[in-house]
Design a protein around this motif. Structure first.
Motif, PDB file in Angstrom:
ATOM      1  N   HIS A 162       0.828  -1.200   0.000  1.00 49.02           N
ATOM      2  CA  HIS A 162       0.000   0.000   0.000  1.00 49.02           C
ATOM      3  C   HIS A 162       0.869   1.260   0.000  1.00 49.02           C
ATOM      4  CE1 HIS A 162      -3.409   2.600   0.750  1.00 49.02           C
ATOM      5  NE2 HIS A 162      -2.785   3.102   1.823  1.00 49.02           N
ATOM      6  N   CYS A 163       1.941   1.231   0.845  1.00 52.09           N
ATOM      7  CA  CYS A 163       2.873   2.386   0.888  1.00 52.09           C
ATOM      8  C   CYS A 163       3.565   2.563  -0.465  1.00 52.09           C
ATOM      9  CB  CYS A 163       3.903   2.180   1.996  1.00 52.09           C
ATOM     10  SG  CYS A 163       3.210   2.267   3.661  1.00 52.09           S
ATOM     11  N   THR A 166       1.170   4.050  -2.981  1.00 51.70           N
ATOM     12  CA  THR A 166       1.014   5.498  -2.739  1.00 51.70           C
ATOM     13  C   THR A 166       2.200   6.279  -3.279  1.00 51.70           C
ATOM     14  OG1 THR A 166      -0.273   5.030  -0.732  1.00 51.70           O
ATOM     15  CG2 THR A 166       0.650   7.241  -0.960  1.00 51.70           C
ATOM     16  N   GLN A 170       2.309   8.966  -6.403  1.00 52.06           N
ATOM     17  CA  GLN A 170       2.865  10.325  -6.235  1.00 52.06           C
ATOM     18  C   GLN A 170       3.897  10.619  -7.318  1.00 52.06           C
ATOM     19  OE1 GLN A 170       4.802  11.012  -2.459  1.00 52.06           O
ATOM     20  NE2 GLN A 170       5.771  12.894  -3.221  1.00 52.06           N
TER      21      GLN A 170
END
Length: 477
Positions: A162-163, A166, A170
């Motif tokens: 998930h990190c 993200t 970005q």
């Protein structure tokens, strides 16, 4: 037939037949032998010989002048060729400078985008390393670890994935595809390096018949003006006047007065210099007016339009308008030239049809009034606080301090009459600028004077007075 007689009445050599047919009534027919007696000692021989010598001298001078002009043109060609090359070099240097500027900008853009892209590559590499390490560890636990170890690790990876997602989102949102293109100017073209100005001037060699030069007699001395007497105030054909600027007299004795007020841009005309005849309206305010001597034409300046306009002084109608290319105010005329002055001290010489012949740029201040001295071929020029005498090539003869701006005119002897606007004085100055005397002042009702001129026989002086509101007439004594 043999030419053996001379008729002194007709100054012709003839034969007997001619005598009987054409000279029967002539009282002074002489035999050629008698007429030619002592011819070698006669004034006729001397006159003819001197005339021939004068002709030969003039022709030699003309030939030398033409040869000098050819050499001058050849020399000028060489100089202008060097000037053209210098302009070309200047353009090439500008092109090199533009190339360097574009190349520098290109390098700067490249460095800017490289730094940004490399920064994003580092972020991508870091995420990629972390994901690969986690994948390798998961492969190892799947093959060798216990179920408990694999389950715990999988739960950890859900968070790590998930990190990573993200971070990747970005990076994607911050990433841009950069490109640099060259927008070539389609209309870049060099049409001219400059222009050639053809200057036409009268030949410096002048021919005058020798007999005409010899035949000068002592003319009666021209009467010198010793003073002035107040005569009258011109009756103007209007109740409201302001902005009267310049005044001049035509060859047929009509008084022309310009009204430079923008609300009433007109030229007033008075026949016999006293009775109202007509008026001419202009699109913009006319400032100075000058009569072209020996013609039925005058010419005025229209400063706001940067132009001059011709006037027919017989029909009193407007004629050709000529664009001067600068704000022109002062104007004066001789028999074959018109001189126009104005903004930045520019003076332009024109022929009497309005064709611009040359430009003189030797005066630093704006020019308001001009008058041509045909005796000395000088221009008398009025600037703010200055009266200048200038040769036709722009060379300054002398400069005098005067009050403000205002009118200038010349009398028979080419003495210069100068208006002092702020002092309300009219002074007379000798043509060489050396001697000066006061001729009119406030005691003679002079008050804020401006334009002025004499009539054709120099018996009256017309002065625009009272700050452009009236025209005063003075008798010359």
């Amino acid at each position: 037939m043999i030419l053996d007689y001379y008729c002194t009445d007709h100054e012709i050599v003839c034969c007997r037949v001619c005598i009987s047919n054409e000279h029967r009534l002539c009282q002074n027919v002489l035999p050629l032998e008698l007429a030619s007696k002592d011819v070698r000692k006669s004034a006729l021989l001397n006159d003819v010989m001197e005339d021939m010598t004068h002709l030969i001298t003039t022709l030699h001078a003309l030939d030398n002048n033409r040869q000098s002009n050819l050499q001058s043109i050849e020399k000028t060609k060489s100089i202008i060729t060097k000037q053209i090359r210098a302009v070309k070099t200047k353009f090439l240097k500008q092109i090199d400078d533009l190339e360097r500027e574009l190349t520098t900008s290109l390098s700067s853009l490249q460095r800017k985008h490289e730094m940004e892209i490399n920064k994003q590559k580092q972020e991508i590499s870091q995420v990629l390393v972390n994901v690969k390490e986690n994948k390798n560890e998961m492969d190892f636990l799947r093959d060798n670890g216990s179920k408990n170890q694999l389950f715990i690790f999988l739960r950890q990876q859900v968070t790590n994935i998930h990190c990573a997602e993200t971070k990747i989102q970005q990076i994607v949102s911050d990433s841009q595809e950069f490109d640099i293109t060259f927008d070539e100017k389609k209309d870049v073209k060099l049409e001219s390096l400059g222009s050639l100005l053809e200057i036409v001037q009268p030949c410096q060699v002048q021919y005058k018949q020798r007999k005409c030069q010899q035949a000068q007699i002592n003319a009666e001395p021209k009467k010198r003006i010793v003073g002035f007497e107040r005569d009258t105030v011109l009756k103007l054909n209007t109740d409201v006047i302001e902005g009267l600027f310049s005044v001049s007299v035509t060859d047929n004795n009509k008084l022309l007065i310009t009204n430079a007020a923008s609300s009433d841009p007109k030229l007033y005309v008075y026949r016999d210099c006293k009775d109202y005849e007509t008026e001419i309206r202009f699109s913009s305010a006319p400032f100075c007016v000058a009569v072209i001597p020996g013609t039925d034409r005058a010419v005025i300046t229209i400063p706001s339009e940067g132009s001059i306009q011709f006037i027919n002084t017989t029909t009193m109608t407007k004629s050709v308008k000529v664009n001067m290319g600068f704000r022109c105010i002062g104007i004066t005329a001789g028999r074959d030239r018109i001189y126009v002055g104005g903004k930045g001290g520019t003076i332009k010489a024109l022929d009497t049809n309005g064709k611009i012949l040359k430009t003189i740029r030797q005066i630093s201040k704006d020019i308001y009034i001009m008058v041509y001295n045909d005796l000395q071929d000088h221009l008398i020029v009025r600037c703010v606080g200055k009266l200048l005498c200038v040769k036709l090539d722009g060379t300054l003869v002398y400069s005098k301090d005067v009050s403000g701006t205002g009118g200038v005119t010349l009398d028979r002897q080419k003495n210069i009459y100068v208006v002092g606007f702020y002092t309300s004085i009219i002074q007379r100055m000798s043509s060489d600028g050396e001697n000066c005397e006061e001729m009119l002042n406030k005691d003679n009702d002079i008050d804020d004077p401006y334009g002025m001129c004499f009539n054709n026989d120099f018996t009256k002086l017309f002065v625009i007075n009272n700050d452009g509101k009236s025209v005063c007439v003075y008798k010359c004594k």
